[in-house]
Design a protein around this motif. Structure first.
Motif, PDB file in Angstrom:
ATOM      1  N   ARG A   1      41.939  41.498  49.390  1.00 48.99           N
ATOM      2  CA  ARG A   1      40.504  41.667  49.121  1.00 48.99           C
ATOM      3  C   ARG A   1      40.277  42.048  47.662  1.00 48.99           C
ATOM      4  O   ARG A   1      39.310  41.590  47.045  1.00 48.99           O
ATOM      5  N   LEU A   2      41.155  42.892  47.107  1.00 49.38           N
ATOM      6  CA  LEU A   2      41.025  43.288  45.704  1.00 49.38           C
ATOM      7  C   LEU A   2      41.120  42.054  44.802  1.00 49.38           C
ATOM      8  O   LEU A   2      40.346  41.897  43.851  1.00 49.38           O
TER       9      LEU A   2
ATOM     10  N   ILE B   1      37.903  40.450  44.686  1.00 52.27           N
ATOM     11  CA  ILE B   1      36.844  41.231  44.037  1.00 52.27           C
ATOM     12  C   ILE B   1      36.962  41.170  42.513  1.00 52.27           C
ATOM     13  O   ILE B   1      35.949  41.071  41.806  1.00 52.27           O
ATOM     14  N   VAL B   2      38.180  41.189  42.006  1.00 53.54           N
ATOM     15  CA  VAL B   2      38.412  41.297  40.551  1.00 53.54           C
ATOM     16  C   VAL B   2      37.628  40.273  39.716  1.00 53.54           C
ATOM     17  O   VAL B   2      37.013  40.646  38.715  1.00 53.54           O
TER      18      VAL B   2
ATOM     19  N   ARG C   1      34.781  39.063  39.962  1.00 52.31           N
ATOM     20  CA  ARG C   1      33.343  39.296  39.823  1.00 52.31           C
ATOM     21  C   ARG C   1      33.036  40.591  39.066  1.00 52.31           C
ATOM     22  O   ARG C   1      31.867  40.920  38.845  1.00 52.31           O
ATOM     23  N   LEU C   2      34.063  41.347  38.683  1.00 53.91           N
ATOM     24  CA  LEU C   2      33.827  42.629  38.000  1.00 53.91           C
ATOM     25  C   LEU C   2      33.284  42.413  36.591  1.00 53.91           C
ATOM     26  O   LEU C   2      33.677  41.478  35.908  1.00 53.91           O
TER      27      LEU C   2
END
Lengths: 214, 303
Positions: free
Chosen positions: A206-207, A210-211, A213-214
């Motif tokens: 999941r990380l 996510i990365v 879009r940071l």
């Protein structure tokens, strides 16, 4: 799995099951293979004796060769260093007893199971993946308790029955008598499953998503 | 000229804030745990949060310790502008209060020499309690309810399960802010189940290595839900808080939505060549308690 908590397997320390789906176990186990069929995710409570152990205790036992006299065969251990009030020589009453992070003590899993016959370890946060083959070999389990919930745990501990390695206070070897201790969750079983490994692997995936879009 | 009674009041307040921190969960943390329980999607997670809330009731109802870990004792001393007390004597009083709490309650002694591992049995020792001093401006004094001549103690006895999950990284400008955000989330994943999630995430950003680490710890004093006054920082806090609760680590790391209860960033200006970031995790049993002491010796306890 048996259903009557008063039948022979329960008396021998084998698992039985309550109406609410929580298994019941009594320690120390008479049958060292009694936990082999437990599965990750099962919920349970325990009665009988629980042995408290900690970093310094295991360093003394395994690195310094100080053999305890307490019988650990078929035992369930709990990773703890309690708050106690001294009543007299070797006599203590509970103030607050809770559970610490297990991963620090991961390297002692094999010694506990192979040398001393321990079959279950209660802790929080899990042992590491390299303890899974040890659990498989000896039919052992890791039982997850809710970390930080020490007030509740303390009410489930009836008495401190014995203590060894007092010079390591508070990291002694403690013998607690417990009733309805839990709920506990089988976090790691003797079939190679660790809930912690599964959750962490999923979190890493999941990380990675996510990365960007940071 | 302060009299001896005022230092006795500081000593007693230090003792009581330490014990109160171990027995009471701050209201903002309790509210966040209740909300987390309502929003939790995993059954194991819901049951675990239920046990956590039940445990808080048992502890507060029976005046028991919430968690057995009496921590490494850290104090912040917020000093009023006209406070007449001598801070060296205040520090000595805080140390005595910590020792008295440990022996008189009794509390588990945790402070050991780093090499010999010999326990002082008092929760004090060389450089312990860790002491931080702050001199809040007028607006901050008003917000804290701190009189101009008063003193405020905040005790944060830090559990080792979460303190062992502390991280520092010296980024460089070319790494960008994205690297900082990624690092914070990686720390939460690396810590996984060990710091007793759902955690509170303290982030230090900027400064030097030592300042940055102290800021990460300082961030844990901020009540949950209060954002940084700097809108640029507040935006990062909100973004990371949302992202962390998408990781699925969940209560006690057994899977679920509630991975963190909140996240605060304390920042400082830093060098043109660097961008340090530190992460200090706080377990759900967020031990934090304060006492505001007036020069008349009156003490008001809070969180």
């Amino acid at each position: 799995m048996t259903t009557n908590p008063h039948d022979q397997s329960a008396a021998a320390g084998g698992p039985s099951s309550d109406s609410d789906g929580e298994l019941r176990l009594t320690f120390p186990l008479q049958d060292l293979d009694a936990l082999r069929e437990l599965r990750a995710g099962q919920r349970l409570r325990i009665d009988g004796t629980v042995i408290g152990i900690r970093d310094a205790t295991q360093i003394a036992i395994f690195d310094c060769g100080e053999r305890p006299t307490m019988d650990l065969s078929g035992a369930v251990l709990i990773h703890t260093a309690p708050n106690v009030r001294k009543l007299g020589p070797g006599r203590y009453e509970k103030v607050c007893i809770g559970t610490t992070t297990s991963a620090r003590m991961n390297r002692f899993t094999r010694g506990l199971m192979h040398d001393y016959g321990v079959r279950a370890i209660i802790g929080k946060g899990g042992l590491l993946a390299d303890s899974l083959p040890v659990l498989q070999e000896f039919g052992g389990v890791y039982l997850a308790i809710t970390g930080g919930a020490a007030a509740l745990e303390t009410t489930q501990i009836e008495a401190i029955e014995d203590v060894e390695f007092e010079e390591l206070m508070p990291e002694c070897l403690w013998k607690f008598r417990v009733k309805d201790f839990g709920p506990l969750i089988v976090g790691m079983d003797a079939h190679g499953r660790s809930l912690y490994e599964e959750v962490t692997a999923e979190a890493r995936e999941r990380l990675a998503a996510i990365v960007p879009r940071l | 000229m302060p009299d001896r009674d005022q230092y006795a009041a500081v000593e007693e307040a230090a003792k009581q804030t330490y014990i109160r921190a171990l027995k009471l969960v701050p209201p903002d943390v309790k509210d966040a745990l209740r909300r987390a329980a309502e929003d939790e999607t995993s059954e194991t997670g819901r049951k675990t949060l239920g046990i956590i809330l039940e445990n808080i009731d048992v502890a507060e109802g029976g005046e028991m310790l919430v968690c057995q870990d009496t921590g490494t004792v850290v104090f912040w001393v917020q000093v009023g502008h006209d406070c007449p007390l001598n801070l060296a004597d205040v520090e000595a009083a805080v140390r005595r209060g910590t020792e008295r709490a440990t022996v008189e309650h009794p509390l588990r002694p945790n402070a050991v020499h780093p090499v010999t591992r010999k326990n002082t049995m008092t929760n004090t020792g060389r450089h312990l309690p860790a002491m931080h001093y702050e001199f809040p401006d007028e607006a901050e004094r008003e917000r804290l309810g701190l009189a101009d001549d008063g003193l405020r103690l905040t005790c944060l006895p830090k559990g080792s399960g979460s303190e062992n999950m502390s991280f520092l990284k010296m980024f460089v400008p070319a790494d960008g802010v994205t690297a900082v955000k990624r690092f914070v989330l990686e720390c939460i994943v690396d810590a996984g189940p060990k710091p007793c999630p759902p955690t509170i995430v303290g982030v230090g950003l900027g400064g030097t290595a030592d300042l940055c680490a102290a800021l990460a710890k300082r961030a844990l004093l901020r009540p949950l839900g209060r954002r940084s006054e700097d809108p640029v920082i507040a935006k990062i806090e909100a973004e990371l808080e949302t992202a962390a609760n998408e990781l699925g680590i969940g209560p006690m790391g057994l899977g679920g939505r509630a991975t963190i209860l909140g996240l605060a960033v304390e920042h400082a200006h830093t060098h043109i060549t660097q961008n340090p970031v530190a992460v200090n995790l706080q377990c759900w049993a967020a031990r934090r308690s304060s006492a505001t002491i007036g020069t008349d010796g009156a003490v008001v306890y809070g969180f």
